[in-house]
Design a protein around this motif. Structure first.
Motif, PDB file in Angstrom:
ATOM      1  N   GLY A 297       0.820  -1.208   0.000  1.00  0.00           N
ATOM      2  CA  GLY A 297       0.000   0.000   0.000  1.00  0.00           C
ATOM      3  C   GLY A 297       0.849   1.249   0.000  1.00  0.00           C
ATOM      4  N   ALA A 298       0.186   2.388   0.000  1.00  0.00           N
ATOM      5  CA  ALA A 298       0.869   3.670  -0.169  1.00  0.00           C
ATOM      6  C   ALA A 298       1.806   3.999   0.989  1.00  0.00           C
ATOM      7  N   TRP A 299       1.396   3.681   2.223  1.00  0.00           N
ATOM      8  CA  TRP A 299       2.232   4.062   3.366  1.00  0.00           C
ATOM      9  C   TRP A 299       3.532   3.269   3.402  1.00  0.00           C
ATOM     10  N   VAL A 300       3.483   2.008   3.044  1.00  0.00           N
ATOM     11  CA  VAL A 300       4.726   1.221   2.962  1.00  0.00           C
ATOM     12  C   VAL A 300       5.591   1.742   1.819  1.00  0.00           C
ATOM     13  N   GLY A 301       4.944   2.100   0.706  1.00  0.00           N
ATOM     14  CA  GLY A 301       5.692   2.694  -0.399  1.00  0.00           C
ATOM     15  C   GLY A 301       6.393   3.971   0.024  1.00  0.00           C
ATOM     16  N   MET A 302       5.729   4.765   0.856  1.00  0.00           N
ATOM     17  CA  MET A 302       6.337   5.983   1.367  1.00  0.00           C
ATOM     18  C   MET A 302       7.590   5.678   2.185  1.00  0.00           C
ATOM     19  N   LEU A 303       7.533   4.602   2.960  1.00  0.00           N
ATOM     20  CA  LEU A 303       8.701   4.174   3.725  1.00  0.00           C
ATOM     21  C   LEU A 303       9.858   3.847   2.792  1.00  0.00           C
ATOM     22  N   GLY A 304       9.556   3.194   1.673  1.00  0.00           N
ATOM     23  CA  GLY A 304      10.596   2.865   0.707  1.00  0.00           C
ATOM     24  C   GLY A 304      11.259   4.100   0.132  1.00  0.00           C
ATOM     25  N   PHE A 305      10.469   5.119  -0.216  1.00  0.00           N
ATOM     26  CA  PHE A 305      11.041   6.351  -0.754  1.00  0.00           C
ATOM     27  C   PHE A 305      11.837   7.104   0.306  1.00  0.00           C
ATOM     28  N   THR A 306      11.442   6.956   1.564  1.00  0.00           N
ATOM     29  CA  THR A 306      12.219   7.545   2.655  1.00  0.00           C
ATOM     30  C   THR A 306      13.607   6.906   2.722  1.00  0.00           C
ATOM     31  N   LEU A 307      13.652   5.576   2.643  1.00  0.00           N
ATOM     32  CA  LEU A 307      14.932   4.868   2.663  1.00  0.00           C
ATOM     33  C   LEU A 307      15.787   5.252   1.455  1.00  0.00           C
ATOM     34  N   LEU A 308      15.153   5.456   0.313  1.00  0.00           N
ATOM     35  CA  LEU A 308      15.898   5.843  -0.884  1.00  0.00           C
ATOM     36  C   LEU A 308      16.612   7.172  -0.683  1.00  0.00           C
ATOM     37  N   GLY A 309      15.943   8.130  -0.050  1.00  0.00           N
ATOM     38  CA  GLY A 309      16.589   9.411   0.208  1.00  0.00           C
ATOM     39  C   GLY A 309      17.800   9.262   1.108  1.00  0.00           C
ATOM     40  N   LEU A 310      17.671   8.454   2.147  1.00  0.00           N
ATOM     41  CA  LEU A 310      18.774   8.268   3.086  1.00  0.00           C
ATOM     42  C   LEU A 310      19.938   7.513   2.447  1.00  0.00           C
ATOM     43  N   GLY A 311      19.649   6.617   1.509  1.00  0.00           N
ATOM     44  CA  GLY A 311      20.716   5.821   0.906  1.00  0.00           C
ATOM     45  C   GLY A 311      21.404   6.494  -0.252  1.00  0.00           C
ATOM     46  N   LEU A 312      20.634   7.015  -1.208  1.00  0.00           N
ATOM     47  CA  LEU A 312      21.218   7.608  -2.412  1.00  0.00           C
ATOM     48  C   LEU A 312      21.968   8.907  -2.122  1.00  0.00           C
ATOM     49  N   CYS A 313      21.596   9.598  -1.038  1.00  0.00           N
ATOM     50  CA  CYS A 313      22.118  10.948  -0.817  1.00  0.00           C
ATOM     51  C   CYS A 313      23.629  11.006  -0.661  1.00  0.00           C
ATOM     52  N   VAL A 314      24.250   9.916  -0.212  1.00  0.00           N
ATOM     53  CA  VAL A 314      25.698   9.967   0.046  1.00  0.00           C
ATOM     54  C   VAL A 314      26.533   9.632  -1.189  1.00  0.00           C
ATOM     55  N   LEU A 315      25.928   9.007  -2.190  1.00  0.00           N
ATOM     56  CA  LEU A 315      26.723   8.450  -3.288  1.00  0.00           C
ATOM     57  C   LEU A 315      27.371   9.525  -4.151  1.00  0.00           C
ATOM     58  N   VAL A 316      26.609  10.524  -4.573  1.00  0.00           N
ATOM     59  CA  VAL A 316      27.152  11.531  -5.488  1.00  0.00           C
ATOM     60  C   VAL A 316      28.254  12.372  -4.845  1.00  0.00           C
ATOM     61  N   PRO A 317      28.035  12.959  -3.649  1.00  0.00           N
ATOM     62  CA  PRO A 317      29.121  13.741  -3.050  1.00  0.00           C
ATOM     63  C   PRO A 317      30.389  12.932  -2.824  1.00  0.00           C
ATOM     64  N   GLN A 318      30.238  11.692  -2.375  1.00  0.00           N
ATOM     65  CA  GLN A 318      31.431  10.888  -2.113  1.00  0.00           C
ATOM     66  C   GLN A 318      32.112  10.425  -3.404  1.00  0.00           C
ATOM     67  N   THR A 319      31.361  10.340  -4.489  1.00  0.00           N
ATOM     68  CA  THR A 319      31.980   9.999  -5.771  1.00  0.00           C
ATOM     69  C   THR A 319      32.881  11.133  -6.239  1.00  0.00           C
ATOM     70  N   PHE A 320      32.404  12.374  -6.120  1.00  0.00           N
ATOM     71  CA  PHE A 320      33.256  13.519  -6.459  1.00  0.00           C
ATOM     72  C   PHE A 320      34.493  13.558  -5.552  1.00  0.00           C
ATOM     73  N   ALA A 321      34.297  13.340  -4.268  1.00  0.00           N
ATOM     74  CA  ALA A 321      35.423  13.370  -3.339  1.00  0.00           C
ATOM     75  C   ALA A 321      36.436  12.277  -3.661  1.00  0.00           C
ATOM     76  N   ALA A 322      35.940  11.093  -4.035  1.00  0.00           N
ATOM     77  CA  ALA A 322      36.841   9.996  -4.378  1.00  0.00           C
ATOM     78  C   ALA A 322      37.661  10.325  -5.622  1.00  0.00           C
ATOM     79  N   ALA A 323      37.048  11.012  -6.589  1.00  0.00           N
ATOM     80  CA  ALA A 323      37.798  11.422  -7.780  1.00  0.00           C
ATOM     81  C   ALA A 323      38.939  12.348  -7.405  1.00  0.00           C
ATOM     82  N   GLY A 324      38.701  13.244  -6.445  1.00  0.00           N
ATOM     83  CA  GLY A 324      39.764  14.119  -5.985  1.00  0.00           C
ATOM     84  C   GLY A 324      40.894  13.364  -5.310  1.00  0.00           C
ATOM     85  N   ARG A 325      40.559  12.291  -4.597  1.00  0.00           N
ATOM     86  CA  ARG A 325      41.599  11.492  -3.954  1.00  0.00           C
ATOM     87  C   ARG A 325      42.386  10.680  -4.968  1.00  0.00           C
TER      88      ARG A 325
END
Length: 409
Positions: A297-325
């Motif tokens: 249902g919709a509320w469980v789906g909302m939980l999934g999108f919440t987890l997506l925000g917490l997980g995906l948010c670190v990948l892009v900044p750390q990818t740029f930082a890794a390129a600098g290293r």
């Protein structure tokens, strides 16, 4: 020097915030833009695809420009162009005017994104600890502000130029003043300081092959991000049976959790190391897609999108930082090249999910970005170690590993 760095960090964070506002104001008012110019549903995808394509051209051009022009100067003049192009989108009347404004927006955004992240990488090196996520947190905050302003404009049925003009009049002089404190960190790093003569020609081209895993991670991250931004509302309403009003919530939840994750993420990098944070982010994001795909249902789906925000948010900044290293002696070029895959992922993500949803099912389509984001686990080592380009090809811990308190990044 500490005051210089602090002012540089503050002014750069403000630029990230402004860019978040501008981009959100554009993408959240696409239906209004379509109505204003009479763009058909068949033609709209071409207009939308042109922006990331031209942004990729701008990013590639930045790689060449920074050999002669400091990134701070490129950022100083590209950000006003983005804001003026946004106003042009809202103020035009003919389709050709929309095309010109979007072309200027796309090219300037490519230069802007690349130069902003170049300065972020060099500032992180100067700070000697992880601060890259804080810049992208400012971008997320700007996105929330921009989306809220867009909602106000839509709610009051304001003309696009009426919505955009006050924002541009406020932000344009602010970014010009703030640009006085940008800090160009240069490309000096552990390799340059070690006295080892850098390879050139074929050897340097071969070294950039080390960037390819990070390019893949960047692409995957933006496939995931574009999936949420383009399909979350439709998925919640059409697949999970939510109301139209509730279907607007997942993207807002995603943006808020992205802001929270990026605000706290630098502390995690300092405590556990970049590789561990990236692994955790990939697992949380994959879990989010799994929850969305299997939600009853919709509320469980909302939980999934919440987890997506917490997980995906670190990948892009750390990818740029890794390129600098990985390329302390050529971080600007590495960041510009890596930034192109931001737009590659954006171009792939939405059509991929749409095609799979039509041919198969939207639940099944959500499993594809889940599998793709798990690929990040294979390359997580690239975020914490630098290949030894001058020895026998062995991996060695990078001298600037932010997670272990050494000097450098």
């Amino acid at each position: 020097m500490t005051d210089v760095l602090r002012r540089g960090r503050g002014s750069l964070a403000f630029s990230f915030l402004v860019q978040g506002v501008a981009f959100a104001l554009l993408v959240t008012r696409i239906p209004a833009i379509q109505d204003r110019y009479g763009v058909s549903d068949a033609l709209l995808p071409a207009f939308l695809a042109a922006v990331p394509v031209l942004a990729g051209v701008g990013s590639v051009s930045t790689e060449r420009l920074v050999k002669r022009v400091p990134p701070s100067r490129l950022l100083r003049w590209s950000q006003p162009v983005v804001l003026l192009a946004l106003l042009g989108v809202g103020a035009g009347e003919r389709m050709v005017e929309l095309g010109v404004a979007l072309a200027a927006f796309g090219l300037a955004v490519g230069v802007l994104d690349a130069s902003m992240n170049m300065l972020g990488v060099s500032l992180q090196r100067s700070y000697g600890r992880s601060i890259m996520l804080s810049f992208h947190a400012a971008y997320s905050l700007g996105g929330i502000v921009g989306a809220s302003l867009a909602w106000v404009g839509a709610h009051w049925d304001l003309a696009l130029w009426v919505s955009y003009l006050p924002v541009v009049l406020l932000l344009l002089p602010a970014v010009l003043v703030g640009s006085r404190w940008y800090v160009d960190g240069g490309d000096a790093g552990p390799v340059a300081e070690s006295g080892v003569e850098r390879k050139s020609g074929e050897g340097q081209a071969l070294a950039f092959k080390l960037l390819l895993p990070l390019c893949l991670v960047m692409t995957v991250a933006y496939i995931g991000d574009s999936t949420v931004s383009n399909w979350s509302a439709k998925y919640l309403q059409d697949v999970l049976g939510s109301s139209e009003q509730m279907a607007t919530v997942p993207y807002n939840v995603y943006m808020v959790t992205t802001l929270v994750g990026r605000t706290l993420g630098d502390f995690g990098v300092r405590r556990f190391g970049a590789a561990a944070v990236v692994r955790a982010g990939a697992l949380v994001a994959a879990g989010g897609f799994a929850v969305v795909a299997g939600a009853p249902g919709a509320w469980v789906g909302m939980l999934g999108f919440t987890l997506l925000g917490l997980g995906l948010c670190v990948l892009v900044p750390q990818t740029f930082a890794a390129a600098g290293r990985l390329f302390p002696g050529a971080s600007d070029a590495a960041v510009a090249r890596l930034n192109v895959f931001n737009y590659v992922g954006f171009l792939i993500g939405s059509p991929l999910v749409g095609a799979l949803g039509d041919l198969w099912s939207y639940r099944g389509a959500m499993l594809v970005p889940m599998v793709l984001v798990l690929v990040t686990l294979v390359y997580a080592r690239s975020f914490a170690a630098q290949p030894d380009r001058y020895g026998g090809g062995h991996e060695r811990p990078h001298t600037a590993d932010v997670g272990r308190g050494s000097n450098g990044l």
